[in-house]
Design an enzyme around this catalytic site. Structure first.
Site, mmCIF file in Angstrom:
data_model
loop_
_atom_site.group_PDB
_atom_site.id
_atom_site.type_symbol
_atom_site.label_atom_id
_atom_site.label_comp_id
_atom_site.label_asym_id
_atom_site.label_seq_id
_atom_site.Cartn_x
_atom_site.Cartn_y
_atom_site.Cartn_z
ATOM 1 N N LYS A 191 -20.575 40.598 55.447
ATOM 2 C CA LYS A 191 -21.071 41.296 54.261
ATOM 3 C C LYS A 191 -22.561 41.589 54.432
ATOM 4 O O LYS A 191 -23.248 40.832 55.111
ATOM 5 C CB LYS A 191 -20.849 40.441 53.009
ATOM 6 C CG LYS A 191 -19.424 39.950 52.803
ATOM 7 C CD LYS A 191 -18.475 41.053 52.422
ATOM 8 C CE LYS A 191 -17.080 40.490 52.114
ATOM 9 N NZ LYS A 191 -16.130 41.540 51.704
ATOM 10 N N HIS A 244 -5.039 44.101 57.986
ATOM 11 C CA HIS A 244 -5.556 44.117 56.616
ATOM 12 C C HIS A 244 -4.613 44.951 55.760
ATOM 13 O O HIS A 244 -4.071 45.951 56.222
ATOM 14 C CB HIS A 244 -6.966 44.704 56.576
ATOM 15 C CG HIS A 244 -7.703 44.389 55.304
ATOM 16 N ND1 HIS A 244 -7.387 44.987 54.095
ATOM 17 C CD2 HIS A 244 -8.724 43.536 55.046
ATOM 18 C CE1 HIS A 244 -8.188 44.508 53.155
ATOM 19 N NE2 HIS A 244 -9.006 43.627 53.694
#
Length: 485
Positions: free
Chosen positions: A175, A294
């Site tokens: 992140k 994902h």
């Protein structure tokens, strides 16, 4: 018209429209071992009987259309048609039914999830006679399972490649997910890996944007992997997202990852599509790459309880198409997931044989024969206080992935990774000693903070963080009985 040119209708064909249930509702049908079985949650329009609605689903997802056609006589309709063989009301819901449909195996192309879904969930979901429709589960017969290669490697082969046993694997999503330069991105990966994580990860929408082109990211992440491996003596990895706008570009990225010698790549299997995913899975199997999956976009499909497709179906499809990891929710974090439902499809991902169990949302017994298992990935809003619950819920064969729960540590990425690794090792040791993680979890974490200042700092930061929202997707119960209790 002269007698010589007059055309008469063939015997046995009668044009017009007739109720679907006359042809496609067959409650007396005994299912075959080779049938694909489906459980649909059907909400008919007012005035449409449930038998007609179930038959319409069977017809429109197999051989039927809105009117009788003369070409029906050119094939064996009884051999190829789908059959609605059972209808049952949904407990606690008005005008909702579970319709069970059996499809002959010859309706489907071998080894093609794309074709299977095009048939079963293609046009029928827009059918006007239905207010809503949801595919709850599929039974894939062993004869069809054997036409798929499944995961590139599977759980045991992955453990052997990584030389890591007896505990869940630890990961971290880098992140902020967008905006970092490739060099800073690689640095963040290195700090996490040297701190004790097994994997770092590209987020789902990290592809090849102007601020960070894919080739630069791959190079800096590979450097981070090799540097962390040299310092720790452990095998490390980073999920390099190979998802791209074309299959050719996707495979080019996977080839470059293999040339760099990294152990794993990643794909967004729903936005990328099943054809692309199966192609990438085949490449990974042939070239020794693990494949992380994902599920970006899944909630568009599976979150509404009365319309769409349940994630357990998407999970089964992924096991067939191919992937070594897939995100599965956390039960305890920020993303959707009720415990019993989540554990149901986690078993469908990992185990060889799963019995029917409606208490966990499993409508059919599923035998995967020799198809390898998939590691479930718990990710989304989790931190060190969740470690006992995650270890107890998911067990050893899982990946526990902490993004903000690593990078949000007040001392930086490496101490955040240390905190997670210490918490995990403490939980695994306590479990192996016979302690109950469900009841003693907080105490176990507090004991570990005495000899890990990194863990103590993490515990202080996230001691008040909770995500207490009711799950949208819950098991069906009789609401009237619940009120009386």
């Amino acid at each position: 018209m002269s007698p010589q040119t007059e055309t008469k209708a063939s015997v046995g064909f009668k044009a017009g429209v007739k109720d679907y249930k006359l042809t496609y509702y067959t409650p007396e049908y005994e299912t075959k071992d080779t049938d694909i079985l489906a459980a649909f949650r059907v909400t008919p329009q007012p005035g449409v009987p449930p038998e007609e609605a179930g038959a319409a689903v069977a017809a429109e997802s197999s051989t039927g259309t809105w009117t009788t056609v003369w070409t029906d006589g050119l094939t064996s309709l009884d051999r190829y048609k789908g059959r609605c063989y059972g209808i049952e009301p949904v407990p606690g819901e008005e005008n909702q039914f579970i319709a069970y449909v059996a499809y002959p195996l010859d309706l489907f192309e071998e080894g093609s999830v794309t074709n299977m879904f095009t048939s079963i969930v293609g046009n029928v979901f827009g059918f006007k006679a239905l207010r809503a429709l949801r595919l709850e589960d599929l039974r894939i017969p062993t004869a069809y399972v054997k036409t798929f290669d499944g995961p590139p490697h599977g759980i045991q082969v992955e453990r052997d490649k990584l030389n890591k046993y007896g505990r869940p694997l630890l990961g971290c999503t880098i992140k902020p997910k967008l905006g970092l330069s490739a060099k800073n991105y690689g640095r963040a990966c290195y700090e996490c890996l040297r701190g004790g994580l097994d994997f770092t990860k590209d987020d789902e929408n990290v592809n090849s944007q102007p601020f960070m082109r894919w080739r630069d990211r791959f190079l800096f992440c590979a450097e981070a992997i090799y540097k962390a491996q040299a310092e720790t003596g452990e095998i490390k990895g980073h999920y390099l997202n190979a998802t791209a706008g074309t299959c050719e570009e996707m495979l080019k990225r996977a080839v470059f990852a293999r040339e760099l010698g990294v152990p794993i790549v990643m794909h967004d299997y729903l936005t990328g599509g099943f054809t692309a995913n199966t192609s990438l899975s085949h490449y990974c199997r042939d070239n020794g790459l693990l494949l992380h999956i994902h599920r970006a976009m899944h909630a568009v499909i599976d979150r509404q309880k009365n319309h769409g497709m349940h994630f357990r179906v998407l999970a089964k499809a992924l096991r067939m198409s191919g992937g070594d990891h897939i995100h599965s929710g956390t039960v305890v974090g920020k993303l959707e997931g009720e415990r019993e439902i989540t554990l149901g499809f986690v078993d469908l991902l990992r185990d060889d044989f799963i019995e029917k169990d409606r208490s966990r949302g499993i409508y059919f017994t599923q035998d995967w024969v020799s198809l390898p298992g998939v590691l479930p990935v718990a990710s989304g809003g989790i931190h060190v206080w969740h470690m006992p619950a995650l270890t107890e819920i998911f067990g050893d064969d899982s990946v526990l992935q902490f993004g903000g729960g690593t990078l949000g540590h007040p001392w930086g990425n490496a101490p955040g990774a240390v905190a997670n690794r210490v918490a995990l090792e403490a939980c695994v040791q306590a479990r192996n000693e016979g302690r109950d993680l469900a009841t003693e979890g907080n105490e176990i974490i507090r004991e570990a903070t005495k000899w890990s200042p990194e863990l103590a700092a993490a515990c202080e930061v996230w001691k008040e963080i909770k995500f207490e929202f009711q799950a949208m997707d819950t098991l069906d119960t009789d609401k009237d009985k619940d009120k009386k209790r």
